[in-house]
Design a protein around this motif. Structure first.
Motif, PDB file in Angstrom:
ATOM      1  N   SER A  97      58.453  36.027  13.732  1.00 51.38           N
ATOM      2  CA  SER A  97      57.754  34.810  14.055  1.00 51.38           C
ATOM      3  C   SER A  97      58.887  33.857  14.533  1.00 51.38           C
ATOM      4  O   SER A  97      60.193  34.122  14.150  1.00 51.38           O
ATOM      5  N   SER A  98      58.662  32.756  15.113  1.00 56.22           N
ATOM      6  CA  SER A  98      59.585  31.956  15.828  1.00 56.22           C
ATOM      7  C   SER A  98      59.372  30.729  14.966  1.00 56.22           C
ATOM      8  O   SER A  98      58.222  30.073  14.971  1.00 56.22           O
ATOM      9  N   LYS A  99      60.469  29.895  14.747  1.00 59.10           N
ATOM     10  CA  LYS A  99      60.377  28.648  14.416  1.00 59.10           C
ATOM     11  C   LYS A  99      60.153  27.692  15.526  1.00 59.10           C
ATOM     12  O   LYS A  99      60.073  28.088  16.635  1.00 59.10           O
ATOM     13  N   GLU A 100      59.804  26.468  15.201  1.00 62.26           N
ATOM     14  CA  GLU A 100      59.251  25.498  16.386  1.00 62.26           C
ATOM     15  C   GLU A 100      60.459  25.389  17.438  1.00 62.26           C
ATOM     16  O   GLU A 100      61.647  25.523  17.130  1.00 62.26           O
ATOM     17  N   LEU A 101      59.804  25.627  18.742  1.00 63.22           N
ATOM     18  CA  LEU A 101      61.017  25.600  19.748  1.00 63.22           C
ATOM     19  C   LEU A 101      61.660  24.377  19.850  1.00 63.22           C
ATOM     20  O   LEU A 101      60.998  23.105  20.001  1.00 63.22           O
ATOM     21  N   PRO A 102      62.919  24.165  20.164  1.00 59.06           N
ATOM     22  CA  PRO A 102      63.850  22.988  20.309  1.00 59.06           C
ATOM     23  C   PRO A 102      63.585  22.413  21.961  1.00 59.06           C
ATOM     24  O   PRO A 102      63.417  21.366  22.206  1.00 59.06           O
ATOM     25  N   PHE A 103      62.935  23.248  22.709  1.00 55.25           N
ATOM     26  CA  PHE A 103      62.520  23.052  24.143  1.00 55.25           C
ATOM     27  C   PHE A 103      61.706  23.909  24.605  1.00 55.25           C
ATOM     28  O   PHE A 103      61.585  24.895  24.067  1.00 55.25           O
ATOM     29  N   GLN A 104      60.884  23.681  25.666  1.00 55.04           N
ATOM     30  CA  GLN A 104      60.106  24.834  26.363  1.00 55.04           C
ATOM     31  C   GLN A 104      60.823  25.534  27.317  1.00 55.04           C
ATOM     32  O   GLN A 104      61.700  25.122  28.076  1.00 55.04           O
ATOM     33  N   ILE A 105      60.641  26.825  27.118  1.00 55.82           N
ATOM     34  CA  ILE A 105      61.123  27.854  27.948  1.00 55.82           C
ATOM     35  C   ILE A 105      60.414  28.437  29.077  1.00 55.82           C
ATOM     36  O   ILE A 105      60.853  29.383  29.740  1.00 55.82           O
ATOM     37  N   ASN A 106      58.892  28.237  28.943  1.00 51.60           N
ATOM     38  CA  ASN A 106      58.109  28.795  29.969  1.00 51.60           C
ATOM     39  C   ASN A 106      58.096  28.090  31.362  1.00 51.60           C
ATOM     40  O   ASN A 106      57.441  28.461  32.140  1.00 51.60           O
ATOM     41  N   THR A 107      59.151  27.104  31.450  1.00 49.81           N
ATOM     42  CA  THR A 107      58.932  26.567  32.819  1.00 49.81           C
ATOM     43  C   THR A 107      60.654  26.686  33.069  1.00 49.81           C
ATOM     44  O   THR A 107      61.493  27.255  32.427  1.00 49.81           O
ATOM     45  N   ASN A 108      60.826  26.116  34.461  1.00 51.48           N
ATOM     46  CA  ASN A 108      62.276  25.931  34.841  1.00 51.48           C
ATOM     47  C   ASN A 108      63.058  25.126  33.888  1.00 51.48           C
ATOM     48  O   ASN A 108      62.714  23.811  33.812  1.00 51.48           O
ATOM     49  N   THR A 109      64.127  25.792  33.289  1.00 55.03           N
ATOM     50  CA  THR A 109      64.727  24.936  32.218  1.00 55.03           C
ATOM     51  C   THR A 109      65.773  23.847  32.699  1.00 55.03           C
ATOM     52  O   THR A 109      66.575  23.284  31.839  1.00 55.03           O
ATOM     53  N   GLY A 111      65.637  21.351  34.098  1.00 55.89           N
ATOM     54  CA  GLY A 111      65.508  19.945  33.823  1.00 55.89           C
ATOM     55  C   GLY A 111      65.878  19.404  32.449  1.00 55.89           C
ATOM     56  O   GLY A 111      65.765  18.311  32.281  1.00 55.89           O
ATOM     57  N   ILE A 112      65.878  20.456  31.674  1.00 58.54           N
ATOM     58  CA  ILE A 112      66.160  20.092  30.313  1.00 58.54           C
ATOM     59  C   ILE A 112      67.546  19.650  29.859  1.00 58.54           C
ATOM     60  O   ILE A 112      68.524  20.242  30.365  1.00 58.54           O
ATOM     61  N   ASP A 113      67.725  18.739  28.875  1.00 55.65           N
ATOM     62  CA  ASP A 113      69.038  18.344  28.359  1.00 55.65           C
ATOM     63  C   ASP A 113      69.970  19.526  28.200  1.00 55.65           C
ATOM     64  O   ASP A 113      69.668  20.544  27.468  1.00 55.65           O
ATOM     65  N   GLU A 114      71.066  19.520  29.219  1.00 53.92           N
ATOM     66  CA  GLU A 114      71.924  20.668  28.946  1.00 53.92           C
ATOM     67  C   GLU A 114      72.569  21.186  27.593  1.00 53.92           C
ATOM     68  O   GLU A 114      72.691  22.422  27.332  1.00 53.92           O
ATOM     69  N   SER A 115      72.843  20.020  26.992  1.00 51.65           N
ATOM     70  CA  SER A 115      73.428  20.212  25.378  1.00 51.65           C
ATOM     71  C   SER A 115      72.504  21.218  24.636  1.00 51.65           C
ATOM     72  O   SER A 115      73.065  22.207  23.799  1.00 51.65           O
ATOM     73  N   MET A 116      71.269  20.885  24.787  1.00 52.31           N
ATOM     74  CA  MET A 116      70.308  21.945  24.017  1.00 52.31           C
ATOM     75  C   MET A 116      70.097  23.185  24.566  1.00 52.31           C
ATOM     76  O   MET A 116      70.069  24.107  23.733  1.00 52.31           O
ATOM     77  N   ARG A 117      70.344  23.342  25.809  1.00 57.13           N
ATOM     78  CA  ARG A 117      70.299  24.520  26.487  1.00 57.13           C
ATOM     79  C   ARG A 117      71.328  25.588  26.146  1.00 57.13           C
ATOM     80  O   ARG A 117      71.319  26.591  25.783  1.00 57.13           O
ATOM     81  N   LEU A 118      72.607  24.895  25.796  1.00 52.81           N
ATOM     82  CA  LEU A 118      73.723  25.448  25.538  1.00 52.81           C
ATOM     83  C   LEU A 118      73.935  25.743  24.057  1.00 52.81           C
ATOM     84  O   LEU A 118      74.307  26.812  23.662  1.00 52.81           O
ATOM     85  N   LYS A 119      73.407  24.856  23.327  1.00 57.77           N
ATOM     86  CA  LYS A 119      73.250  24.911  21.765  1.00 57.77           C
ATOM     87  C   LYS A 119      72.202  26.369  21.482  1.00 57.77           C
ATOM     88  O   LYS A 119      72.521  27.250  20.677  1.00 57.77           O
ATOM     89  N   TYR A 120      71.207  26.470  21.967  1.00 53.99           N
ATOM     90  CA  TYR A 120      70.161  27.467  22.119  1.00 53.99           C
ATOM     91  C   TYR A 120      70.145  28.498  23.245  1.00 53.99           C
ATOM     92  O   TYR A 120      69.149  28.654  23.775  1.00 53.99           O
ATOM     93  N   TYR A 122      70.483  31.483  23.735  1.00 58.86           N
ATOM     94  CA  TYR A 122      69.535  32.748  23.522  1.00 58.86           C
ATOM     95  C   TYR A 122      68.187  32.329  23.951  1.00 58.86           C
ATOM     96  O   TYR A 122      67.393  33.335  24.581  1.00 58.86           O
ATOM     97  N   LEU A 123      67.787  31.138  23.655  1.00 59.13           N
ATOM     98  CA  LEU A 123      66.449  30.910  24.066  1.00 59.13           C
ATOM     99  C   LEU A 123      66.344  30.411  25.584  1.00 59.13           C
ATOM    100  O   LEU A 123      65.479  31.120  26.439  1.00 59.13           O
ATOM    101  N   ASP A 124      67.406  29.937  26.114  1.00 58.10           N
ATOM    102  CA  ASP A 124      67.343  29.823  27.589  1.00 58.10           C
ATOM    103  C   ASP A 124      67.399  30.813  28.166  1.00 58.10           C
ATOM    104  O   ASP A 124      66.748  31.028  29.445  1.00 58.10           O
ATOM    105  N   LEU A 125      68.051  31.936  27.688  1.00 57.29           N
ATOM    106  CA  LEU A 125      68.094  33.147  28.325  1.00 57.29           C
ATOM    107  C   LEU A 125      66.956  34.020  28.476  1.00 57.29           C
ATOM    108  O   LEU A 125      66.885  34.890  29.435  1.00 57.29           O
ATOM    109  N   ARG A 126      65.838  33.594  27.921  1.00 58.37           N
ATOM    110  CA  ARG A 126      64.592  34.158  27.762  1.00 58.37           C
ATOM    111  C   ARG A 126      64.026  33.811  29.146  1.00 58.37           C
ATOM    112  O   ARG A 126      62.966  34.342  29.640  1.00 58.37           O
ATOM    113  N   SER A 127      64.221  32.477  29.604  1.00 61.08           N
ATOM    114  CA  SER A 127      63.589  32.050  30.748  1.00 61.08           C
ATOM    115  C   SER A 127      63.750  32.879  31.874  1.00 61.08           C
ATOM    116  O   SER A 127      64.813  33.139  32.258  1.00 61.08           O
TER     117      SER A 127
END
Ligand code: ASP
Length: 466
Positions: A97-109, A111-120, A122-127
């Motif tokens: 199971s997954s804990k609550e996502l820090p940002f949505q990854i089922n869209t083009n990421t 536009g999302i704050d890049e520091s969040m994408r870099l911190k997570y 492995y989630l960004d790589l799922r996009s």
């Protein structure tokens, strides 16, 4: 047995079991839709809400068994590879199971704050976009390798712990624990080693080489980056340029056949390009809105030397191993003004306004190489201490040689239409050289400093100063 989603395009009979992350979830009172994503595709699953396991949320990893059926005409999704079918689930289990996502990854990421994408990351790589970027990078590397393998090149690894080489950037230091007070540096490029490989008779070398440069924060630079690095003996400047041009054209057209590549890359001298475009990396696209247009050009005849605007010192424009375009060595004994007019046997490759590679024919004569070092302000002792090894190698019948390096991250970023090289590097650092995922760089512990001998050196030098 679990199959990849993409296989459902063909295998549609009987029960199938698939596994993937929950990309989207819509639960109504009588029916629910789960969009499942694995590395190959996205699939719509129709499921009775009663058999959805508790705790299933976006990005839970689930295993689902069911049978495939055609979607009704009005439910077809033309944007999805599997948009004409769906899976009617009989059983659904959560694998993890997954804990609550820090940002949505089922869209083009993007536009999302890049520091969040870099911190997570492995989630960004799922996009989808990040995944395609890494696949593009892999495909292009494969084609370049293949091209050069077929022409008798071999890939050779060169050291990451080495000695400084002046190529214009500051180097990262690595203190040595075994040799207190001494250290290595991380290479800015494999320049000297690839030339030594030529002296070693390897004749045709390439390498996907990690390069390290300790530069000040720059928006789209990375302290470590990848070069497709190459060196070859017995070819002249035009032959090397032709080889690179052919390799680039063929590799790109295999991986991205719809890209528009010019038949022959135009060649400009440095003087021409500066006069016509005011830049040595002109963007020659006819239509900047056309994402498939690739406008390459070569720039040649760079000045061999340039004067540093701050220190007024003479520097090598490319690097000090570049051959001057001169008839006699006497030309190196002229006034500074005249030296600055000498051209280098160097060439840059430009794509859509970016310098994506550069190289040169090299000096293979130790006497000439020494002269260049002296012009660059190095004393005989400094030359011997810093470059004795390569100058000595040149006394053992070196072949004529030259080479090239492609900034591989940049090339992939331009081809992918991405605004930054960070989008095509799996785990990049920020513009300030921070790795937000692991939190590096981290403060160095006193015990670690002691162990590598740095602490005692600092103490000693403080004593001397005091
Ligand atoms: N070492 C050079 C660079 O990193 C490339 C080359 O001259 O082959 O730019």
């Amino acid at each position: 047995m679990r199959i990849n989603l993409i296989e459902l395009k063909k295998q549609q009979k009987g029960n199938v079991t698939v596994a993937g992350w929950v990309n989207r979830l819509r639960v109504h009172s009588k029916i629910a839709f789960i969009e499942v994503r694995d590395k190959t595709a996205v699939l719509q699953v129709v499921i009775d809400p009663g058999i959805i396991p508790r705790g299933m949320s976006l990005e839970s990893l689930v295993e689902i068994t069911g049978h495939v059926s055609e979607r009704t005409t009005q439910n077809i999704n033309p944007d999805q590879f599997l948009g004409k079918i769906e899976l009617k689930a009989k059983n659904c289990e959560i694998i993890s199971s997954s804990k609550e996502l820090p940002f949505q990854i089922n869209t083009n990421t993007l536009g999302i704050d890049e520091s969040m994408r870099l911190k997570y990351r492995y989630l960004d790589l799922r996009s989808q976009r990040m995944r395609s970027n890494l696949i593009l990078r892999h495909d292009l590397a494969r084609e370049l390798r293949e091209y050069f393998n077929q022409r008798d090149f071999i890939e050779v690894e060169t050291p990451a712990l080495t000695k400084g080489t002046p190529e214009g950037a500051r180097e990262f230091m690595v203190p040595s624990r075994l040799h207190e007070g001494s250290g290595y540096v991380l290479p800015q490029s494999p320049q000297q080693f690839k030339q030594l490989l030529m002296v070693g008779g390897i004749e045709r070398y390439y390498q996907f080489a990690r390069c390290f440069r300790d530069e000040d924060s720059r928006k789209d630079r990375q302290p470590e980056f990848t070069q497709f690095d190459l060196e070859v003996s017995f070819l002249n400047q035009n032959e090397i340029m032709q080889l690179i041009e052919d390799a680039i054209k063929r590799s790109i057209s295999k991986v991205l056949p719809y890209k528009e590549i010019p038949g022959q890359f135009p060649v400009f001298t440095y003087e021409e390009v500066m006069k016509q475009y005011g830049s040595d990396k002109p963007d020659l696209r006819k239509n900047k809105n056309n994402p498939n247009e690739l406008a390459f050009c070569w720039v040649i005849d760079f000045p061999l030397f340039e004067r540093d605007t701050d220190t007024k010192k003479i520097n090598a424009t490319h690097h000090p191993f570049t051959a001057p375009n001169i008839i006699s060595d006497k030309e190196l004994e002229q006034s500074e003004e005249k030296l600055l007019k000498i051209k280098a046997s160097a060439y840059d490759l430009v794509l859509n306004g970016y310098e994506i590679g550069g190289g040169s024919v090299r000096i293979a004569d130790p006497v000439l190489q020494r002269k260049i070092f002296h012009i660059l302000g190095l004393s005989t002792e400094e030359v011997n201490q810093k470059f004795g090894h390569i100058l000595e190698a040149f006394e053992f019948a070196p072949p004529p040689h030259g080479g090239f390096a492609i900034g591989f991250d940049r090339l992939v970023a331009v081809l992918a239409g991405e605004p930054s090289i960070r989008e095509v590097i799996a785990f990049p650092k920020t513009g300030e050289s921070r790795d937000l995922l692991t939190g590096s760089p981290t403060p160095l512990l006193e015990s670690a400093l002691l162990e590598v001998g740095l602490k005692s050196i600092i103490k000693k030098s403080k004593k001397i100063e005091g």
